[in-house]
Write a protein that holds these residues in place. Structure first.
Motif, PDB file in Angstrom:
ATOM      1  N   ILE A  22      31.139  15.296  35.036  1.00  0.00           N
ATOM      2  CA  ILE A  22      30.733  13.845  34.684  1.00  0.00           C
ATOM      3  C   ILE A  22      29.710  13.468  35.555  1.00  0.00           C
ATOM      4  O   ILE A  22      29.756  13.553  36.926  1.00  0.00           O
ATOM      5  N   VAL A  23      28.455  12.766  34.994  1.00  0.00           N
ATOM      6  CA  VAL A  23      27.603  12.270  35.798  1.00  0.00           C
ATOM      7  C   VAL A  23      27.977  11.266  36.699  1.00  0.00           C
ATOM      8  O   VAL A  23      28.525  10.397  36.247  1.00  0.00           O
ATOM      9  N   PRO A  24      27.720  11.489  38.235  1.00  0.00           N
ATOM     10  CA  PRO A  24      27.972  10.311  38.871  1.00  0.00           C
ATOM     11  C   PRO A  24      27.385   9.174  38.837  1.00  0.00           C
ATOM     12  O   PRO A  24      26.350   8.985  37.870  1.00  0.00           O
ATOM     13  N   ASP A  25      27.926   7.947  39.304  1.00  0.00           N
ATOM     14  CA  ASP A  25      27.648   6.586  39.178  1.00  0.00           C
ATOM     15  C   ASP A  25      27.193   6.030  37.633  1.00  0.00           C
ATOM     16  O   ASP A  25      26.380   5.411  37.462  1.00  0.00           O
ATOM     17  N   THR A  26      27.982   6.545  36.872  1.00  0.00           N
ATOM     18  CA  THR A  26      28.144   6.099  35.345  1.00  0.00           C
ATOM     19  C   THR A  26      29.428   5.331  35.321  1.00  0.00           C
ATOM     20  O   THR A  26      30.475   5.466  36.062  1.00  0.00           O
ATOM     21  N   ARG A  27      29.583   4.689  34.116  1.00  0.00           N
ATOM     22  CA  ARG A  27      31.049   3.952  33.792  1.00  0.00           C
ATOM     23  C   ARG A  27      32.010   5.113  33.603  1.00  0.00           C
ATOM     24  O   ARG A  27      33.493   4.579  33.874  1.00  0.00           O
ATOM     25  N   LEU A  28      31.628   5.951  33.035  1.00  0.00           N
ATOM     26  CA  LEU A  28      32.702   6.991  32.410  1.00  0.00           C
ATOM     27  C   LEU A  28      33.109   7.784  34.043  1.00  0.00           C
ATOM     28  O   LEU A  28      34.426   7.868  34.171  1.00  0.00           O
ATOM     29  N   SER A  30      33.161   6.172  36.959  1.00  0.00           N
ATOM     30  CA  SER A  30      34.066   5.399  37.677  1.00  0.00           C
ATOM     31  C   SER A  30      35.574   5.221  37.122  1.00  0.00           C
ATOM     32  O   SER A  30      36.595   5.188  37.941  1.00  0.00           O
ATOM     33  N   SER A  31      35.573   5.278  35.891  1.00  0.00           N
ATOM     34  CA  SER A  31      37.004   5.360  35.139  1.00  0.00           C
ATOM     35  C   SER A  31      37.637   6.606  35.402  1.00  0.00           C
ATOM     36  O   SER A  31      39.106   6.201  35.735  1.00  0.00           O
ATOM     37  N   VAL A  32      37.048   7.715  35.196  1.00  0.00           N
ATOM     38  CA  VAL A  32      37.923   8.931  35.503  1.00  0.00           C
ATOM     39  C   VAL A  32      38.303   9.123  36.726  1.00  0.00           C
ATOM     40  O   VAL A  32      39.404   9.637  37.020  1.00  0.00           O
ATOM     41  N   SER A  33      37.271   8.958  37.766  1.00  0.00           N
ATOM     42  CA  SER A  33      37.620   9.009  39.065  1.00  0.00           C
ATOM     43  C   SER A  33      38.878   8.069  39.441  1.00  0.00           C
ATOM     44  O   SER A  33      39.637   8.420  40.062  1.00  0.00           O
ATOM     45  N   PHE A  34      38.657   6.801  39.120  1.00  0.00           N
ATOM     46  CA  PHE A  34      39.983   5.858  39.354  1.00  0.00           C
ATOM     47  C   PHE A  34      41.124   6.544  38.797  1.00  0.00           C
ATOM     48  O   PHE A  34      42.157   6.212  39.440  1.00  0.00           O
ATOM     49  N   ILE A  35      41.031   6.902  37.562  1.00  0.00           N
ATOM     50  CA  ILE A  35      42.380   7.423  37.026  1.00  0.00           C
ATOM     51  C   ILE A  35      42.906   8.550  37.802  1.00  0.00           C
ATOM     52  O   ILE A  35      44.284   8.421  38.193  1.00  0.00           O
ATOM     53  N   ILE A  36      42.191   9.511  37.959  1.00  0.00           N
ATOM     54  CA  ILE A  36      42.681  10.661  38.580  1.00  0.00           C
ATOM     55  C   ILE A  36      43.333  10.310  39.940  1.00  0.00           C
ATOM     56  O   ILE A  36      44.416  10.674  40.433  1.00  0.00           O
ATOM     57  N   GLY A 216      44.031   0.737  33.114  1.00  0.00           N
ATOM     58  CA  GLY A 216      43.426   0.153  34.293  1.00  0.00           C
ATOM     59  C   GLY A 216      41.887   0.732  34.597  1.00  0.00           C
ATOM     60  O   GLY A 216      41.133   0.238  34.939  1.00  0.00           O
ATOM     61  N   GLY A 217      41.904   2.126  34.414  1.00  0.00           N
ATOM     62  CA  GLY A 217      40.632   3.031  34.676  1.00  0.00           C
ATOM     63  C   GLY A 217      39.798   2.648  33.590  1.00  0.00           C
ATOM     64  O   GLY A 217      38.230   2.159  34.119  1.00  0.00           O
ATOM     65  N   ILE A 218      40.168   2.492  32.243  1.00  0.00           N
ATOM     66  CA  ILE A 218      39.080   2.124  31.449  1.00  0.00           C
ATOM     67  C   ILE A 218      38.602   0.317  31.869  1.00  0.00           C
ATOM     68  O   ILE A 218      37.511   0.340  31.500  1.00  0.00           O
ATOM     69  N   PHE A 219      39.393  -0.281  32.128  1.00  0.00           N
ATOM     70  CA  PHE A 219      39.091  -1.726  32.579  1.00  0.00           C
ATOM     71  C   PHE A 219      38.299  -1.684  33.754  1.00  0.00           C
ATOM     72  O   PHE A 219      37.251  -2.573  33.928  1.00  0.00           O
ATOM     73  N   HIS A 220      38.445  -0.803  34.673  1.00  0.00           N
ATOM     74  CA  HIS A 220      37.946  -0.642  35.820  1.00  0.00           C
ATOM     75  C   HIS A 220      36.199  -0.515  35.653  1.00  0.00           C
ATOM     76  O   HIS A 220      35.252  -0.658  36.325  1.00  0.00           O
ATOM     77  N   GLY A 221      36.366   0.568  34.807  1.00  0.00           N
ATOM     78  CA  GLY A 221      34.846   1.368  34.682  1.00  0.00           C
ATOM     79  C   GLY A 221      33.888   0.495  33.417  1.00  0.00           C
ATOM     80  O   GLY A 221      32.739   0.247  33.767  1.00  0.00           O
ATOM     81  N   TYR A 222      34.530  -0.301  32.438  1.00  0.00           N
ATOM     82  CA  TYR A 222      33.755  -0.765  31.483  1.00  0.00           C
ATOM     83  C   TYR A 222      33.701  -2.243  31.390  1.00  0.00           C
ATOM     84  O   TYR A 222      32.883  -2.965  30.758  1.00  0.00           O
ATOM     85  N   ALA A 223      34.903  -3.219  32.041  1.00  0.00           N
ATOM     86  CA  ALA A 223      34.913  -4.548  32.049  1.00  0.00           C
ATOM     87  C   ALA A 223      33.517  -5.089  32.659  1.00  0.00           C
ATOM     88  O   ALA A 223      33.340  -4.648  33.828  1.00  0.00           O
ATOM     89  N   PRO A 224      33.083  -6.356  32.155  1.00  0.00           N
ATOM     90  CA  PRO A 224      31.968  -6.832  32.914  1.00  0.00           C
ATOM     91  C   PRO A 224      32.303  -7.522  34.087  1.00  0.00           C
ATOM     92  O   PRO A 224      33.715  -7.971  34.414  1.00  0.00           O
ATOM     93  N   GLU A 225      31.744  -7.254  35.392  1.00  0.00           N
ATOM     94  CA  GLU A 225      31.919  -7.933  36.522  1.00  0.00           C
ATOM     95  C   GLU A 225      32.265  -9.534  36.275  1.00  0.00           C
ATOM     96  O   GLU A 225      31.334 -10.241  35.621  1.00  0.00           O
ATOM     97  N   GLY A 226      33.388 -10.113  36.902  1.00  0.00           N
ATOM     98  CA  GLY A 226      33.428 -11.469  36.968  1.00  0.00           C
ATOM     99  C   GLY A 226      34.333 -11.929  35.797  1.00  0.00           C
ATOM    100  O   GLY A 226      34.093 -13.391  35.724  1.00  0.00           O
ATOM    101  N   ILE A 227      34.269 -11.317  34.806  1.00  0.00           N
ATOM    102  CA  ILE A 227      34.995 -11.847  33.514  1.00  0.00           C
ATOM    103  C   ILE A 227      36.240 -12.616  33.813  1.00  0.00           C
ATOM    104  O   ILE A 227      36.579 -13.766  33.211  1.00  0.00           O
TER     105      ILE A 227
END
Length: 323
Positions: A22-28, A30-36, A216-227
């Motif tokens: 997975i390409v670093p510094d992408t939303r995907l 961020s989500s996958v790394s968070f989950i693992i 949580g990982g999905i929200f971590h990577g894709y939810a807009p900041e500050g929502i």
């Protein structure tokens, strides 16, 4: 904590970027790394915490608890009961026999409630998951708040003198001394019991952990900041009671909700609101209330729910102010 779990983060990054490609510094990414990372971290702490507490628990049985607290009155006994509740097994399936046993043993009603309130609220699995996801400070706040809730809640119920609202049959049941034939366990037996406890609890909660971390990982990577800060921040006066109301029917999913809370806090949910949510999930679960209805009349159930709810909401607001 960062240094201790750095190897897990390294493994998570390796699996995310090198193995999965997975390409670093992408939303995907961020989500996958968070989950693992979170899955590994939670299960490591779960195993360690459950084993340690379960080993200690072999010395602190419900029967011994009844003996220590029998006939005792005073605020210090509410504190003792609450602290013992944190290391003694209690769930909805054991609520009725424990309640009957405590009353039959002569433990005052208020002291009994101090034990019963804290026991499901503060447990090793929740503490381990909180520590893994939210850090030591939030875990300490949760644990201290849970014990204080037991002390204050039980003390207030004691002041209200609501013994008449306990089902009459409870005072007539004679459970007896369940510990009279007990013997001291060897280190090997205690270790085996602790291992079985780890196995049993992990088997029950692993699916909730996986689902919770994934969400949580999905929200971590894709939810807009500050929502969440915008809609459920400190300025929203109804955010805390709404969080408690949402948490009550989610008791069976608490292990899955904790990692979701980590992600929500990262997106702007105040710690106090998150704390109130978790305490609502644990302390005011519908299954527990339904089971306790077998031995408590409506007036005592209402007092229990009211006192616990008010304290949880107050705690949420308090920590939103000071944190």
């Amino acid at each position: 904590m960062v240094d201790i779990f750095y190897p897990l983060q390294w493994i998570a990054d390796k699996l995310t970027y090198d193995v999965l490609g997975i390409v670093p510094d992408t939303r995907l990414a961020s989500s996958v790394s968070f989950i693992i990372y979170d899955v590994m971290k939670i299960f490591v702490l779960l195993a360690v915490m459950i084993f340690a507490v379960s080993y200690i628990r072999t010395y602190v049985t419900p029967e011994k608890t009844r003996k220590v607290l029998g006939g005792k009155k005073g605020l210090q006994y509410h504190l003792l009961a609450s602290m013992m509740g944190a290391v003694t097994p209690f769930c909805s399936c054991s609520s009725v026999p424990l309640f009957i046993g405590f009353v039959e043993a002569g433990i005052p009603l208020g002291v009994t409630f101090s034990f019963l309130i804290t026991s499901p609220l503060v447990n090793e699995a929740a503490i381990a998951a909180l520590w893994a996801t939210m850090g030591f400070k939030a875990t300490l706040i949760y644990t201290v708040s849970g014990i204080l809730l037991g002390v204050i809640g039980g003390y207030l119920i004691g002041l209200l003198k609501m013994e008449k609202y306990v089902a009459e049959f409870v005072y007539k049941v004679k459970i007896g001394d369940l510990n009279k034939n007990a013997r001291d366990l060897s280190v090997k037996e205690r270790t085996a019991a602790a291992y079985e406890s780890v196995k049993d609890i992990v088997e029950k909660v692993w699916i909730y952990v996986i689902i919770g971390v994934a969400l949580g990982g999905i929200f971590h990577g894709y939810a807009p900041e500050g929502i969440l800060e915008k809609y459920a921040g400190k300025d929203n006066l109804l955010a805390v009671p709404v969080a408690v109301l949402i948490g009550v029917p989610l008791y069976s999913n608490i292990m899955g909700m904790i990692p979701i809370m980590e992600s929500l806090i990262g997106k702007g949910l105040p710690v106090g609101t998150a704390l109130a949510f978790i305490m609502g999930v644990t302390a005011l679960s519908l299954p527990e209330i339904i089971i306790l209805k077998k031995v408590l009349k409506n007036e005592l159930i209402a007092a229990f729910i009211t006192i616990v709810t008010v304290f949880i909401i107050f705690t949420g607001y308090l920590f939103n102010i000071i944190l």
